[in-house]
Scaffold this active site. Structure first.
Site, PDB file in Angstrom:
ATOM      1  N   SER A 126     -21.074   6.269  48.664  1.00 61.33           N
ATOM      2  CA  SER A 126     -22.447   5.776  48.618  1.00 61.33           C
ATOM      3  C   SER A 126     -22.473   4.356  48.057  1.00 61.33           C
ATOM      4  O   SER A 126     -22.107   4.129  46.897  1.00 61.33           O
ATOM      5  CB  SER A 126     -23.321   6.682  47.757  1.00 61.33           C
ATOM      6  OG  SER A 126     -24.566   6.077  47.529  1.00 61.33           O
ATOM      7  N   HIS A 173     -22.054   5.920  52.882  1.00 57.78           N
ATOM      8  CA  HIS A 173     -23.349   6.588  52.752  1.00 57.78           C
ATOM      9  C   HIS A 173     -24.396   5.574  52.329  1.00 57.78           C
ATOM     10  O   HIS A 173     -24.221   4.850  51.351  1.00 57.78           O
ATOM     11  CB  HIS A 173     -23.243   7.707  51.722  1.00 57.78           C
ATOM     12  CG  HIS A 173     -24.448   8.578  51.638  1.00 57.78           C
ATOM     13  ND1 HIS A 173     -24.736   9.536  52.587  1.00 57.78           N
ATOM     14  CD2 HIS A 173     -25.442   8.653  50.719  1.00 57.78           C
ATOM     15  CE1 HIS A 173     -25.842  10.167  52.245  1.00 57.78           C
ATOM     16  NE2 HIS A 173     -26.304   9.641  51.122  1.00 57.78           N
ATOM     17  N   ASP A 208     -28.047   5.079  51.011  1.00 54.93           N
ATOM     18  CA  ASP A 208     -29.198   5.703  50.348  1.00 54.93           C
ATOM     19  C   ASP A 208     -30.414   4.802  50.472  1.00 54.93           C
ATOM     20  O   ASP A 208     -30.580   3.840  49.714  1.00 54.93           O
ATOM     21  CB  ASP A 208     -28.875   5.962  48.874  1.00 54.93           C
ATOM     22  CG  ASP A 208     -28.004   7.193  48.678  1.00 54.93           C
ATOM     23  OD1 ASP A 208     -28.331   8.238  49.264  1.00 54.93           O
ATOM     24  OD2 ASP A 208     -27.005   7.110  47.942  1.00 54.93           O
ATOM     25  N   MET A 224     -34.257   4.145  50.056  1.00 52.67           N
ATOM     26  CA  MET A 224     -35.369   4.632  49.233  1.00 52.67           C
ATOM     27  C   MET A 224     -36.577   3.720  49.384  1.00 52.67           C
ATOM     28  O   MET A 224     -36.438   2.498  49.420  1.00 52.67           O
ATOM     29  CB  MET A 224     -34.951   4.670  47.757  1.00 52.67           C
ATOM     30  CG  MET A 224     -33.691   5.453  47.484  1.00 52.67           C
ATOM     31  SD  MET A 224     -33.254   5.373  45.732  1.00 52.67           S
ATOM     32  CE  MET A 224     -31.584   6.017  45.797  1.00 52.67           C
ATOM     33  N   HIS A 278     -29.112   7.958  54.826  1.00 47.43           N
ATOM     34  CA  HIS A 278     -29.912   9.003  54.179  1.00 47.43           C
ATOM     35  C   HIS A 278     -31.295   8.431  53.896  1.00 47.43           C
ATOM     36  O   HIS A 278     -31.470   7.641  52.967  1.00 47.43           O
ATOM     37  CB  HIS A 278     -29.188   9.436  52.901  1.00 47.43           C
ATOM     38  CG  HIS A 278     -29.926  10.420  52.061  1.00 47.43           C
ATOM     39  ND1 HIS A 278     -29.500  10.764  50.790  1.00 47.43           N
ATOM     40  CD2 HIS A 278     -31.044  11.144  52.292  1.00 47.43           C
ATOM     41  CE1 HIS A 278     -30.347  11.648  50.276  1.00 47.43           C
ATOM     42  NE2 HIS A 278     -31.289  11.890  51.172  1.00 47.43           N
ATOM     43  N   MET A 307     -34.511   8.522  52.402  1.00 43.12           N
ATOM     44  CA  MET A 307     -35.362   9.098  51.353  1.00 43.12           C
ATOM     45  C   MET A 307     -36.705   8.383  51.414  1.00 43.12           C
ATOM     46  O   MET A 307     -37.093   7.641  50.512  1.00 43.12           O
ATOM     47  CB  MET A 307     -34.699   8.927  49.981  1.00 43.12           C
ATOM     48  CG  MET A 307     -33.501   9.822  49.786  1.00 43.12           C
ATOM     49  SD  MET A 307     -32.675   9.543  48.201  1.00 43.12           S
ATOM     50  CE  MET A 307     -31.423   8.387  48.724  1.00 43.12           C
ATOM     51  N   MET A 345     -28.847  18.130  48.020  1.00 50.94           N
ATOM     52  CA  MET A 345     -28.940  17.228  46.873  1.00 50.94           C
ATOM     53  C   MET A 345     -28.653  18.025  45.604  1.00 50.94           C
ATOM     54  O   MET A 345     -29.279  19.054  45.339  1.00 50.94           O
ATOM     55  CB  MET A 345     -30.323  16.603  46.790  1.00 50.94           C
ATOM     56  CG  MET A 345     -30.652  15.633  47.918  1.00 50.94           C
ATOM     57  SD  MET A 345     -29.496  14.242  48.042  1.00 50.94           S
ATOM     58  CE  MET A 345     -29.733  13.448  46.437  1.00 50.94           C
ATOM     59  N   ASP A 352     -24.533  15.825  47.465  1.00 55.87           N
ATOM     60  CA  ASP A 352     -24.710  14.469  46.931  1.00 55.87           C
ATOM     61  C   ASP A 352     -25.450  14.553  45.605  1.00 55.87           C
ATOM     62  O   ASP A 352     -26.525  15.130  45.521  1.00 55.87           O
ATOM     63  CB  ASP A 352     -25.522  13.641  47.929  1.00 55.87           C
ATOM     64  CG  ASP A 352     -25.748  12.198  47.487  1.00 55.87           C
ATOM     65  OD1 ASP A 352     -25.161  11.794  46.469  1.00 55.87           O
ATOM     66  OD2 ASP A 352     -26.507  11.487  48.170  1.00 55.87           O
TER      67      ASP A 352
END
Length: 221
Positions: A9, A34, A36, A38, A67, A69, A138, A176
């Site tokens: 990540s 990865h 992330d 957000m 991913h 989010m 998660m 994760d």
């Protein structure tokens, strides 16, 4: 037991040297990067968007798993596909029609994955499992790196992994949050075959050793 893979990540990378750090992680053995993403709404923090991922496209020789989010993933799926994502992961909690989101991801040339938060039952994954290539448990509440692992997630992984085997399905079962050489063995034993780590890789004094230990977490000495 299938070989365990590791996705690094970039949330814990040095963003001033993101390409260099990403290349180091891959050279140390990471199988994926990865991403992330957000939005400050679905989760309390803001990280980065598609342009950052696009900046790495073509410069890293492993797949990107993005991913999302974010509150409205469907709106942005085409952007993350164009940015170079191989896998696009969305939260079960963020969509009203998971089947439509899965279809949209495929229509944009990517492989779909579904994510559940620590408080969401693994049962919510089952109706969509045959159409997924990646599920992500998660093991922290999403939004920040460096959090402590939540052990209550382990039984959920074990139940889902057993069910997947009974159904003769094949997919990544990923975890994760607080994943490190210390916590990896219990999730691998439960059936996880893809470990996502941020701090344990990018803040490790020996990135290669850390990745090696996680990949071999299911090996009995």
């Amino acid at each position: 037991m299938a070989p365990v893979k590791v996705s690094a990540s970039i949330l814990s990378a040095d963003f001033a040297h993101l390409l260099e750090d990403s290349q180091k992680a891959v050279a140390a053995g990471a199988d994926m990067l990865h991403m992330d993403v957000m939005d400050g709404h679905f989760v309390p923090n803001i990280s980065f968007g598609a342009p950052v991922i696009a900046g790495l496209k073509g410069k890293i020789n492993v797949p990107f798993d993005s991913h999302l989010m974010i509150t409205d993933p469907n709106k942005y799926i085409p952007d993350f596909a164009k940015a170079g994502s191989a896998y696009i992961l969305f939260h079960e909690e963020a969509v009203a029609d998971a089947a439509a989101t899965i279809k949209l991801i495929r229509e944009n040339g990517c492989k779909p994955g579904m994510v559940i938060n620590p408080g969401t039952s693994e049962e919510t994954l089952k109706p969509f499992a045959k159409d997924l290539e990646y599920v992500l448990f998660m093991s922290v509440w999403p939004g920040f790196s460096g959090q402590s692992f939540i052990p209550d997630v382990v039984p959920k992984i074990a139940k889902f992994s057993k069910w997947v085997s009974q159904q003769n399905l094949s997919m990544y079962i990923a975890v994760d949050g607080g994943i490190s050489p210390k916590t990896a063995p219990q999730v691998v034993e439960a059936g996880a075959n893809l470990l996502i780590a941020a701090t344990a890789i990018f803040k490790s004094p020996d990135m290669k050793e850390s990745i090696h230990l996680m990949k071999n977490a299911g090996t009995k000495n």
